[in-house]
Design a protein around this motif. Sequence first.
Motif, PDB file in Angstrom:
ATOM      1  N   GLU A  90       0.750  -1.162  -0.155  1.00  0.00           N
ATOM      2  CA  GLU A  90      -0.127   0.056   0.105  1.00  0.00           C
ATOM      3  C   GLU A  90       0.653   1.402  -0.104  1.00  0.00           C
ATOM      4  OE1 GLU A  90      -3.112  -0.408   2.961  1.00  0.00           O
ATOM      5  OE2 GLU A  90      -3.940  -2.022   1.840  1.00  0.00           O
ATOM      6  N   ASP A 126       4.327  -2.971   2.890  1.00  0.00           N
ATOM      7  CA  ASP A 126       3.100  -4.196   2.722  1.00  0.00           C
ATOM      8  C   ASP A 126       2.671  -4.260   4.214  1.00  0.00           C
ATOM      9  OD1 ASP A 126       4.503  -4.801   0.537  1.00  0.00           O
ATOM     10  OD2 ASP A 126       4.836  -6.837   1.049  1.00  0.00           O
ATOM     11  N   VAL A 127       1.075  -4.242   3.789  1.00  0.00           N
ATOM     12  CA  VAL A 127       0.130  -4.382   4.848  1.00  0.00           C
ATOM     13  C   VAL A 127      -0.790  -5.678   4.918  1.00  0.00           C
ATOM     14  CG1 VAL A 127      -1.650  -3.154   5.701  1.00  0.00           C
ATOM     15  CG2 VAL A 127       0.141  -1.716   4.879  1.00  0.00           C
ATOM     16  N   ASP A 163      -4.163  -7.333   5.335  1.00  0.00           N
ATOM     17  CA  ASP A 163      -5.415  -7.080   5.548  1.00  0.00           C
ATOM     18  C   ASP A 163      -6.023  -7.981   6.774  1.00  0.00           C
ATOM     19  OD1 ASP A 163      -8.058  -6.894   5.131  1.00  0.00           O
ATOM     20  OD2 ASP A 163      -8.176  -6.651   3.030  1.00  0.00           O
ATOM     21  N   HIS A 216       3.455 -12.393  10.209  1.00  0.00           N
ATOM     22  CA  HIS A 216       1.914 -12.222  10.264  1.00  0.00           C
ATOM     23  C   HIS A 216       0.987 -12.625  11.417  1.00  0.00           C
ATOM     24  CE1 HIS A 216       2.574  -9.576   6.877  1.00  0.00           C
ATOM     25  NE2 HIS A 216       2.928 -10.662   5.907  1.00  0.00           N
TER      26      HIS A 216
END
Length: 205
Positions: free
Chosen positions: A17, A84-85, A87, A121
């Motif tokens: 993003e 980077d994200v 979701d 993550h």
Amino acid sequence: MIKAVIFDVGGVLVRTEDHSYRRRWEEELGLRPGEAEEIVFNSSMGQKAQKGEISDEELWRWVGKRLDLGERLGKFRNDFWAGDVLDKEMVASIRQLRPDYQTAIISNATDALRDTLSNKHGIADAFDVIIGSAEEQIMKPNAEIYQRALEALDRRAEESVFIDDFRRNVDGAQAVGIAAIHYRPDMDLNMALKRFGVKVKESER
């Protein structure tokens, strides 16, 4: 009836993003916009890493030499992923699918995939099956990687739906009989799944 929902990772579960980190490096290194991604993902060595022919560490050592980064490699590598994200809302929805549906991943990725999902993550436990191209030595859209996912899930193609952001990978899934959704960040994924009969619960906020 759909009984398994299969996700891609990059571009779906995890999206870049903020490209500014990569762009700053490209300016500093005299690269054209987007060239950093091309080198890491689409170069011959990037493809070899995703096919399991070389390790993730070997890929990054090559990137360091290719860009003459020297001791700056660690900083470049960290910055490459900094935009980077994950979701989290999508992950929450995935967790809500279980136990009514099996969940899985099919990802074109290096051998770092499982470590990234587990330790960076913390979402590996949300999936019954994780299929990475480096482990399988086959990349999407090759039909075999979808077949291996179905075998691991013990499901028929018509019992599964696959979500990916690349049209060619969506086409690859459909070619073996899997229902597929071409993902876009602005789409309502839950609504798209409902069209295939998937009973999506509203995630708790």
